[in-house]
Design a protein around this motif. Structure first.
Motif, mmCIF file in Angstrom:
data_model
loop_
_atom_site.group_PDB
_atom_site.id
_atom_site.type_symbol
_atom_site.label_atom_id
_atom_site.label_comp_id
_atom_site.label_asym_id
_atom_site.label_seq_id
_atom_site.Cartn_x
_atom_site.Cartn_y
_atom_site.Cartn_z
ATOM 1 N N LEU B 110 0.834 -1.210 0.000
ATOM 2 C CA LEU B 110 0.000 0.000 0.000
ATOM 3 C C LEU B 110 0.865 1.255 0.000
ATOM 4 O O LEU B 110 0.961 1.956 1.007
ATOM 5 C CB LEU B 110 -0.917 0.006 1.219
ATOM 6 C CG LEU B 110 -2.061 -1.002 1.203
ATOM 7 C CD1 LEU B 110 -2.764 -1.021 2.549
ATOM 8 C CD2 LEU B 110 -3.048 -0.663 0.096
ATOM 9 N N ARG B 127 -6.569 -3.996 2.993
ATOM 10 C CA ARG B 127 -7.312 -2.853 2.449
ATOM 11 C C ARG B 127 -8.026 -1.997 3.491
ATOM 12 O O ARG B 127 -8.260 -0.815 3.225
ATOM 13 C CB ARG B 127 -8.270 -3.299 1.323
ATOM 14 C CG ARG B 127 -9.429 -4.162 1.761
ATOM 15 C CD ARG B 127 -10.343 -4.538 0.578
ATOM 16 N NE ARG B 127 -11.429 -5.382 1.064
ATOM 17 C CZ ARG B 127 -12.502 -5.726 0.388
ATOM 18 N NH1 ARG B 127 -12.651 -5.315 -0.862
ATOM 19 N NH2 ARG B 127 -13.435 -6.476 0.908
ATOM 20 N N THR B 130 -6.716 1.499 4.009
ATOM 21 C CA THR B 130 -6.861 2.592 3.041
ATOM 22 C C THR B 130 -7.993 3.514 3.474
ATOM 23 O O THR B 130 -8.878 3.125 4.234
ATOM 24 C CB THR B 130 -7.172 2.054 1.642
ATOM 25 O OG1 THR B 130 -8.447 1.386 1.683
ATOM 26 C CG2 THR B 130 -6.116 1.054 1.175
#
Lengths: 465, 465
Positions: B110, B127, B130
């Motif tokens: 990321l 994820r 994020t």
């Protein structure tokens, strides 16, 4: 019958409504009386209390009254008045009664007489209509709500971890397989193995035994999360303490170390029990009268006292020196049995106990190793009557230590790479625990069989309803 | 580093703290600056906002600063001050920084640059770190909490219906089998069939597709209940709208008829969306800016307008007369497709629509038959972008009518006797509906693929993490 807004029974005991006409609907619990007047005890599930319906028989025909037997469903319009009868706060003087559905007394299984809990388990589809199970399931609701409220108010996020998992390393117990393969005709690969490429997920999958590993992913991104959902054990345990399908609560918090984890567990349990005392008074009083006269006292005791915090090593010493005869032997390194846990709680300390720093061999691979190299930062919360109600730990945050533990235990890396990534990328101390929700409901209701605190229990050879 | 009580980032934007020393912990989103001063954007998941950490490089060594890269986890002590920078409300002047864990820039997936949602699905374990998925999962939490709060405040009881079921008649779709049989060596009876007496439950079992039938048992005893738990479909649907494992909300209310059921559904949806608007402002604004500029306007529109209520027959007429070319033909008796539902909502009425009184042939056996003998008291709530978000009905309360429908459809009585008992004993009008929770989260977040609103999606050939 005229159309009126329905008043729930729980709202009909409001003295400010006395003298007004109301409409209540519900199921007949009992009907008694003489040839002039009848009394119907009506319940709609909103409260353990029945509202008494007073029927002047001169205003109703015999045909109207005949089907109004135990279990029938009726709608009543009448005037709410303060009751003259002993133990009744309010009653309705019936003006009109509509029958929704009768319940043939020759076949309806829930007649007036008391039933055993064993019999009621066989008719789990009807048992919520009894006082006992109405009370238990209302308390279960309030406890579930209190769990969400507690975490929401403290900035935790509810994380829905998956039920179907391709990982079989969670290690908490035997698993159920989930498949769409035709068991009559299992597809095979050339070398005779089961051809899982034809299965729905293209590989073997099972029902989860814990959401913790995914929960850690949540904590390491959202900061503080909790799960609350079904978990499964395919163990052939036919005991009053085990279910094949049960609900688990698993908070996980980044930056919390073991002390903060204990603080959270103790505060959480006390909050939940206090919430039940505050919101379920009528139901708790009923259960206390019927099953367990010390129930409310026991709940208050837990709320009002500090939990004892004790290393496993000291706990074992107390047990060894107690002189008490246990069925299972106790020694350093032994996995404590319910009898040992209850001795510490009920006999020795007479308080809930948080036992910490267990030998690493009897605890899961992900727990943080202490500097002594032989114990881990585990914590089990032990309760009277229940034994272990919470199990938790600080997690091993070191990538190297966790990896070597995984290799030691031969856990397949295909199941572990994503879990290890939390330690590879931005690792941090973090801790969490699991609360078996049904164990909590058992403790709060005073029931003694776990099959009686979940609506439709799943146990070996039993998946009815 | 000294030990201080941690302040969550979400609490660090409180102007009353300006000038005080605080300790924040979190993950580095970006680090930039020059050779004198560095700015670290730090996030701990409690909010979409980053707190800016200002680092005077003269006070820190190069070795200390080097591992502080995107993804690293650090603890910072410093003074909170009002920020001079544009768009920053508050910043911390770093006094000491402790590194919990680095994130090697060569392998940490990321990095600063934007990632596609497709790529992020492949690293579903990371994820939530994020902005997008932090926002989505925080909103998901608030919606889940709002569901519990809505029902609790209105006297509904949360009922945990079983996940493992021996009934295969729920009729809502293909089911996953749950078994402990060894697929390598399936036991057989003498006549060659699979010997389910050796299986855990002693008979074939599956994962539930709906808790409704058990929910009705709850409503017919506790008055008003809701379920909120995982449900399953073993359908090979690889679409942006389908999951094999998803969460469903199913309220069921005794004495409610179809009109009250519609009132409940409309009030419930508006409450949830209003709750999100009130509690998730920052996250909604972010998603609106990034993905869907009309998002907030669309949410407000739903909250502020009455839903259209329309019989299916009139809906079909509108579609037939629209002159619009549909992929699937539309005619009385057709099961409406998403394109038809969305035409009514987005093109014709420009409002949510509740469609009622569907032909009995396209609806489930338990729905109440209308007097016309050919339509049932079904109600589907249709939303812009989503199509059907809620499906519900008034239930057939007549024992005889329900029995004849069950016989007509050859549903095995072994699965139905307990359900029929609610109509045999004290039956009453009752209604309920099902809300696909992920459909709601899709609508509220403006995301377009259902895999992006559940942490770990289960779809054909995919059960990762």
């Amino acid at each position: 019958m005229e159309t009126m807004k329905r008043t729930k029974v729980v709202d009909a005991f409001d003295a400010s409504l006395y003298g007004t006409r109301i409409n209540v609907k519900g199921w007949v619990r009992t009907r008694r009386g003489n040839k002039h007047i009848n009394f119907i005890a009506l319940n709609d599930g909103s409260t353990i209390k029945n509202i008494q319906v007073v029927v002047d028989l001169s205003k109703f025909t015999e045909a109207e009254m005949k089907p109004i037997t135990t279990g029938a469903c009726i709608s009543v319009i009448g005037t709410l008045v303060e009751s003259q009868g002993k133990g009744q706060q309010a009653e309705i003087q019936a003006e009109s009664i509509e029958l929704y559905g009768g319940a043939d007394p020759d076949v309806y299984p829930l007649q007036k007489k008391g039933h055993t809990l064993e019999f009621l388990r066989e008719i789990a589809h009807l048992r919520p209509r009894t006082n006992t199970f109405g009370a238990v399931f209302r308390i279960r609701h309030h406890l579930a709500y209190a769990i969400h409220k507690y975490f929401n108010d403290r900035g935790f996020f509810y994380l829905n971890t998956p039920l179907i998992t391709a990982s079989d390393c969670e290690g908490a117990g035997a698993m159920f397989q989930v498949t769409t393969l035709d068991l009559n005709n299992v597809p095979r690969t050339d070398d005779g193995a089961v051809d899982y490429s034809a299965d729905f997920f293209g590989k073997p999958t099972s029902l989860t035994v814990s959401g913790q590993l995914e929960g850690e992913l949540g904590a390491m991104s959202l900061g503080a999360i909790y799960t609350f959902g079904p978990t499964f054990r395919a163990e052939n345990s036919n005991t009053p303490r085990h279910l094949a399908e049960f609900w688990m609560v698993e908070p996980e918090v980044a930056f919390n170390e073991i002390e903060e984890n204990m603080d959270l567990a103790e505060d959480f349990l006390k909050y939940l029990i206090r919430y039940a005392l505050d919101h379920c008074q009528d139901d708790l009083e009923f259960l206390s009268q019927m099953y367990d006269s010390e129930l409310i006292e026991r709940l208050k005791f837990v709320v009002e006292n500090d939990f004892v915090r004790l290393p496993y090593t000291e706990g074992v010493k107390i047990l060894e020196e107690s002189g008490h005869k246990f069925e299972y032997p106790v020694y350093w390194g032994a996995d404590l049995q319910s009898e040992h846990e209850r001795f510490l709680v009920e006999e020795h300390f007479k308080k809930p106990v948080i036992l910490t720093d267990y030998p690493k061999e009897i605890k899961a691979f992900y727990m943080k190793l202490n500097d002594d190299g032989k114990t881990v930062r585990a914590m089990d919360v032990l309760f009277p009557r229940i034994g272990e109600i919470i199990g938790g730990s600080q997690r091993e945050e070191s990538y190297e230590k966790l990896l070597s533990r995984i290799e030691e235990l031969h856990i397949p890396m295909k199941d572990m790479w994503w879990y290890l990534d939390t330690r590879r990328f931005g690792t941090a101390p973090h801790s969490g625990f699991g609360l078996g929700f049904e164990r909590l409901v058992l403790f709060v209701t005073g029931m003694t069989n776990i099959r009686d605190v979940i609506p439709f229990p799943r146990t070996p050879k039993n998946a009815e309803f």
